[in-house]
Design a protein around this motif. Structure first.
Motif, short mmCIF file in Angstrom:
data_model
loop_
_atom_site.label_atom_id
_atom_site.label_comp_id
_atom_site.label_asym_id
_atom_site.label_seq_id
_atom_site.Cartn_x
_atom_site.Cartn_y
_atom_site.Cartn_z
N LYS A 1 -15.47 23.79 79.36
CA LYS A 1 -16.34 24.94 79.23
C LYS A 1 -17.47 24.79 80.24
O LYS A 1 -17.65 23.69 80.79
CB LYS A 1 -16.91 25.01 77.80
N PRO A 2 -18.25 25.84 80.48
CA PRO A 2 -19.43 25.68 81.34
C PRO A 2 -20.37 24.64 80.72
O PRO A 2 -20.53 24.60 79.50
CB PRO A 2 -20.07 27.08 81.33
N ILE A 3 -20.96 23.77 81.56
CA ILE A 3 -21.83 22.71 81.04
C ILE A 3 -23.19 22.70 81.73
O ILE A 3 -23.34 23.20 82.85
CB ILE A 3 -21.18 21.30 81.19
N LEU A 4 -24.16 22.12 81.06
CA LEU A 4 -25.51 22.01 81.62
C LEU A 4 -25.53 20.92 82.69
O LEU A 4 -24.87 19.88 82.54
CB LEU A 4 -26.52 21.67 80.52
N PRO A 5 -26.30 21.14 83.77
CA PRO A 5 -26.29 20.18 84.88
C PRO A 5 -26.67 18.76 84.46
O PRO A 5 -26.04 17.80 84.92
CB PRO A 5 -27.30 20.76 85.88
N HIS A 6 -27.63 18.60 83.55
CA HIS A 6 -28.03 17.23 83.21
C HIS A 6 -26.92 16.49 82.47
O HIS A 6 -26.72 15.29 82.65
CB HIS A 6 -29.36 17.19 82.45
N VAL A 7 -26.15 17.24 81.66
CA VAL A 7 -25.01 16.65 80.95
C VAL A 7 -23.96 16.21 81.97
O VAL A 7 -23.39 15.12 81.87
CB VAL A 7 -24.40 17.66 79.95
N LEU A 8 -23.79 17.07 82.95
CA LEU A 8 -22.80 16.77 83.99
C LEU A 8 -23.16 15.52 84.77
O LEU A 8 -22.33 14.65 85.01
CB LEU A 8 -22.73 17.97 84.92
N PHE A 9 -24.43 15.43 85.15
CA PHE A 9 -24.86 14.27 85.94
C PHE A 9 -24.78 12.98 85.11
O PHE A 9 -24.54 11.91 85.66
CB PHE A 9 -26.26 14.47 86.51
N GLU A 10 -24.96 13.13 83.79
CA GLU A 10 -24.86 11.95 82.93
C GLU A 10 -23.42 11.45 82.79
O GLU A 10 -23.19 10.25 82.63
CB GLU A 10 -25.41 12.27 81.52
N THR A 11 -22.46 12.40 82.81
CA THR A 11 -21.08 12.01 82.55
C THR A 11 -20.27 11.77 83.83
O THR A 11 -19.19 11.20 83.78
CB THR A 11 -20.35 13.10 81.72
N LEU A 12 -20.82 12.24 84.94
CA LEU A 12 -20.08 12.15 86.21
C LEU A 12 -19.86 10.70 86.60
O LEU A 12 -20.78 9.88 86.58
CB LEU A 12 -20.89 12.87 87.30
N ILE A 13 -18.62 10.39 86.94
CA ILE A 13 -18.30 9.04 87.40
C ILE A 13 -18.88 8.88 88.81
O ILE A 13 -18.67 9.74 89.66
CB ILE A 13 -16.78 8.82 87.44
N PRO A 14 -19.63 7.80 89.05
CA PRO A 14 -20.18 7.61 90.39
C PRO A 14 -19.06 7.60 91.43
O PRO A 14 -18.01 7.02 91.19
CB PRO A 14 -20.87 6.25 90.32
N ALA A 15 -19.30 8.30 92.54
CA ALA A 15 -18.27 8.35 93.57
C ALA A 15 -18.10 6.97 94.19
O ALA A 15 -19.08 6.26 94.40
CB ALA A 15 -18.65 9.36 94.63
N SER A 16 -16.86 6.59 94.44
CA SER A 16 -16.62 5.28 95.05
C SER A 16 -16.96 5.33 96.53
O SER A 16 -16.79 6.35 97.19
CB SER A 16 -15.16 4.89 94.87
N GLU A 17 -17.50 4.22 97.04
CA GLU A 17 -17.81 4.17 98.47
C GLU A 17 -16.59 3.64 99.19
O GLU A 17 -16.14 2.54 98.94
CB GLU A 17 -19.01 3.26 98.71
N ASP A 18 -16.04 4.50 100.07
CA ASP A 18 -14.87 4.00 100.79
C ASP A 18 -14.99 4.21 102.29
O ASP A 18 -16.07 4.25 102.82
CB ASP A 18 -13.57 4.66 100.27
#
Ligand code: C2E
Ligand code: CA
Ligand code: CA
Ligand code: CA
Length: 279
Positions: free
Chosen positions: A262-279
């Motif tokens: 569903k649409p989500i609030l940005p702060h929730v998204l940033f909390e759950t987002l998996i950190p991008a891997s550095e490659d």
């Protein structure tokens, strides 16, 4: 009888008056929404079912008023368009969405993009390209990460030549997607005459894709047509596994719907987002 007629008329009158009152109430709310921080944005993820990865988000406007509660876009967007306030609200959400996506990029998620709905009122303004350019410069978002969603009815009702306007926007490097595809006017015209990158198949087709053979064939036809024109297809409003399976079989590229998120609030998204891997 005469009495009933009179009552009916009175009832109708009251309803009209209530609607007018509600509209002027909404107008009043909109006038102060930005300053009062009653306006906010939810982001709904879009998921590529072929590559099995999240590709971006659609920004959806929300208004919460202390007195009226939550207003749906269906309630306030038409009022905002009539009063002209959509120009200011539209600019606000564009800036918010670009900042949001810039933050994602800064976190390492640089392949994610953001889509913003554009009203015909905005598209009709001669300075719309300048507004987009300024917002991209201010926020530092690469143009290629921004997608503008227009509907067929937007293209019909825009005062200035919509195809000229879209072409000049494309010069900036932004992407254009055709929203609610299949519900509007002479759809096929727009595919040949407008510089479009993405086609969003309306949820009315997705709804019945499993139960109605005709809708299933239309959906598959839309996907093939879009692919033959080198457009990506997003299916809107996907809620069920069975719908997803049919879309997968028909080589649909991307889905957007409750089945994924569903649409989500940005702060929730940033909390759950998996950190991008550095490659
Ligand atoms: P839309 O552009 O077609 O946006 C998709 C709508 O479908 C959203 O409703 C979204 O919450 C809803 N949706 C997504 N997945 C599902 C699903 O699986 N099932 C169902 N039943 N619904 C789903 P929302 O947020 O209420 O927005 C309604 C409309 O309001 C939008 O339709 C768009 O036309 C308009 N709108 C929203 N935000 C803006 C904005 O910032 N500017 C303009 N001009 N219009 C906006
Ligand atoms: Ca995209
Ligand atoms: Ca949309
Ligand atoms: Ca849509």
């Amino acid at each position: 009888s005469k009495d009933t007629g009179k009552n009916k008329f009175t009832l109708f009158d009251v309803t009209m008056e209530e609607e007018l009152n509600r509209n002027s109430l909404i107008t009043e709310v909109l006038r102060h929404a930005i300053a009062n921080k009653e306006i906010y944005v939810m982001y709904q993820p879009q998921y590529n079912i072929r590559k099995e990865e999240m590709t971006g988000f659609e920004a959806l406007m929300r208004i919460h008023n202390p007195k009226l509660g939550e207003l749906t876009p269906q309630e306030f967007i038409p009022v905002a368009e009539e009063s002209g306030m959509i120009t200011e609200l539209g600019e606000w959400i564009l800036r918010e969405a670009c900042l949001f996506n810039k933050r994602l990029i800064d976190c390492g998620h640089d392949s994610l993009s953001v889509s913003v709905n554009i009203s015909s009122v905005q598209l009709s303004k001669a300075n719309f390209k300048d507004i987009i350019q300024n917002i991209l410069e201010e926020t530092g978002l690469p143009a290629a990460n921004l997608e503008l969603e227009v509907t067929e009815s937007t293209l019909v009702s825009s005062l200035t030549n919509a195809s000229v306007q879209l072409s000049s926007l494309k010069e900036l490097g932004v992407l254009i997607s055709l929203d609610d595809f299949g519900t509007g006017y002479s759809s096929l015209n727009y595919l040949t005459n407008m510089p479009i990158d993405t086609l969003k198949m309306d949820k009315s087709f997705v709804n019945n894709i499993c139960s109605n053979a005709k809708d299933a064939r239309i959906a598959s036809g839309i996907i093939n047509l879009a692919h033959s024109m080198k457009l990506e297809v997003i299916a809107e409003g996907v809620e069920k596994v069975e719908q997803l399976e049919v879309l997968r079989r028909n080589k649909c590229d991307i889905i957007q719907g409750y089945i994924y998120s569903k649409p989500i609030l940005p702060h929730v998204l940033f909390e759950t987002l998996i950190p991008a891997s550095e490659d």
